[in-house]
Structures are given as structure tokens and as C-alpha cells.
Design a protein around this motif. Sequence first.
Motif, short mmCIF file in Angstrom:
data_model
loop_
_atom_site.label_atom_id
_atom_site.label_comp_id
_atom_site.label_asym_id
_atom_site.label_seq_id
_atom_site.Cartn_x
_atom_site.Cartn_y
_atom_site.Cartn_z
N THR A 87 45.81 20.04 -57.73
CA THR A 87 46.18 18.63 -57.83
C THR A 87 46.16 17.97 -56.46
OG1 THR A 87 47.56 19.10 -59.76
CG2 THR A 87 47.97 17.03 -58.61
N ALA A 90 42.62 17.61 -55.30
CA ALA A 90 41.93 16.55 -56.04
C ALA A 90 42.26 15.18 -55.45
CB ALA A 90 42.31 16.59 -57.52
N ILE A 91 43.52 14.97 -55.12
CA ILE A 91 43.92 13.71 -54.49
C ILE A 91 43.27 13.58 -53.12
CG2 ILE A 91 45.89 12.45 -53.53
CD1 ILE A 91 47.56 13.73 -55.84
N PHE A 94 39.53 12.87 -53.46
CA PHE A 94 39.31 11.51 -53.96
C PHE A 94 39.49 10.50 -52.83
CE2 PHE A 94 40.78 7.57 -55.98
CZ PHE A 94 39.70 7.33 -56.81
N THR A 117 36.47 16.51 -56.55
CA THR A 117 37.63 15.94 -57.23
C THR A 117 37.63 16.32 -58.71
OG1 THR A 117 37.69 14.06 -55.70
CG2 THR A 117 38.84 13.79 -57.81
N ALA A 118 36.48 16.22 -59.35
CA ALA A 118 36.39 16.58 -60.77
C ALA A 118 36.65 18.07 -60.98
CB ALA A 118 35.01 16.20 -61.31
N PHE A 120 38.48 20.07 -59.05
CA PHE A 120 39.90 20.33 -58.83
C PHE A 120 40.75 19.79 -59.97
CE2 PHE A 120 38.78 20.54 -54.15
CZ PHE A 120 38.88 21.93 -54.11
N ALA A 121 40.37 18.66 -60.53
CA ALA A 121 41.10 18.13 -61.68
C ALA A 121 40.98 19.08 -62.88
CB ALA A 121 40.58 16.74 -62.05
N TRP A 122 39.80 19.65 -63.09
CA TRP A 122 39.61 20.61 -64.17
C TRP A 122 40.45 21.88 -63.93
CZ3 TRP A 122 36.38 25.26 -64.31
CH2 TRP A 122 36.32 25.83 -65.58
N ALA A 124 43.19 22.08 -62.17
CA ALA A 124 44.60 21.72 -62.36
C ALA A 124 44.94 21.62 -63.84
CB ALA A 124 44.90 20.40 -61.66
N TYR A 125 44.04 21.08 -64.64
CA TYR A 125 44.28 20.97 -66.08
C TYR A 125 44.33 22.34 -66.73
CZ TYR A 125 43.60 19.95 -70.99
OH TYR A 125 43.74 19.91 -72.35
N ARG A 128 47.59 24.28 -65.79
CA ARG A 128 48.80 23.46 -65.88
C ARG A 128 50.04 24.26 -66.25
NH1 ARG A 128 45.50 22.61 -70.06
NH2 ARG A 128 46.30 22.78 -72.18
#
Length: 140
Positions: A87, A90-91, A94, A117-118, A120-122, A124-125, A128
Motif C-alpha cells: 500500500t 503504491a502511494i 503514484f 502502482t497497479a 502494488f495495488a494488486w 495489497a489487495y 489484505r
Amino acid sequence: MTTITATPTTTSPGKIRNRVLWTLQIVLGLFFLIASGGPKLLIPHTLMENNTTAFSIPLALLIFIGLAEVAGGIGLMVPRLTAAAATGLAILTFLAAGYNAFLAGSPKLAPFALVLTAIFAWIAYERRATLTTLRTLIQR
């Protein structure tokens, strides 16, 4: 009467996804630890002197970004910290894309940061569940 038994598959989609995630986490963690954040911490003056256009930010901010990248790289490889590290990275990526596109004058570098970013978002998801584990450990 005959019984039909199904043969179990050797790997399930969950195992494959987990292996892909760990591979990405290790590769990206080492990248941020060695190639991205490490030089910002070890040789920040040399980076700023050799590339004045790309590093037009204050030295303290460059060192802070290096610390965040190294911490994120280490966090990606620690099982309990993967979601939090992803997370944060990703920030960070970005914001790096926005900086490259609008302030640094090099918008051609922004797509690379947006792809990171995409990813890292994946991560993190998918990881979770480690956030609740981490929260439980902190509340003890």
C-alpha cells in the motif's frame, strides 16, 4: 457398481497465485532495496550532482523517499508486512508518476510508475488478510 474417483491436481489456482505474488514481491522488494532506494540513501549527493534535472527536489526529501523505498522493499519480503508495504509503495509510485508527468518535465517516465502502482495495488489487495493480522499484533 463402480466408483469413479477424481485425481487431484498437483497445483491449485491459489498456489499458483501465491507463487506469482511471492515472486513479484521478492523481485520488486530487491529492486526497491538495491536499485531504487539504496542509492538515494548511500550516494544522494552524487545522484543530485550528476542528474540535476531529474533530482530537482531538496536533499532531505530525496533521503526520505529513499528510506520509504528501502522500508517498502524490506516490507514486501516480510510476510506480516506485505499488504502495508505494498500500500505504501503504491502511494509512493503514484506520487512519483504525478511528479514525473507534471513537475519533472518527463512524462514518458510516468507509465512505468503507474504500472508499478497497479502491481502494488494488486499485491495489497491479495495480501489484505495480513493487515488484520498486523492490526491484531499492534493492539496487543
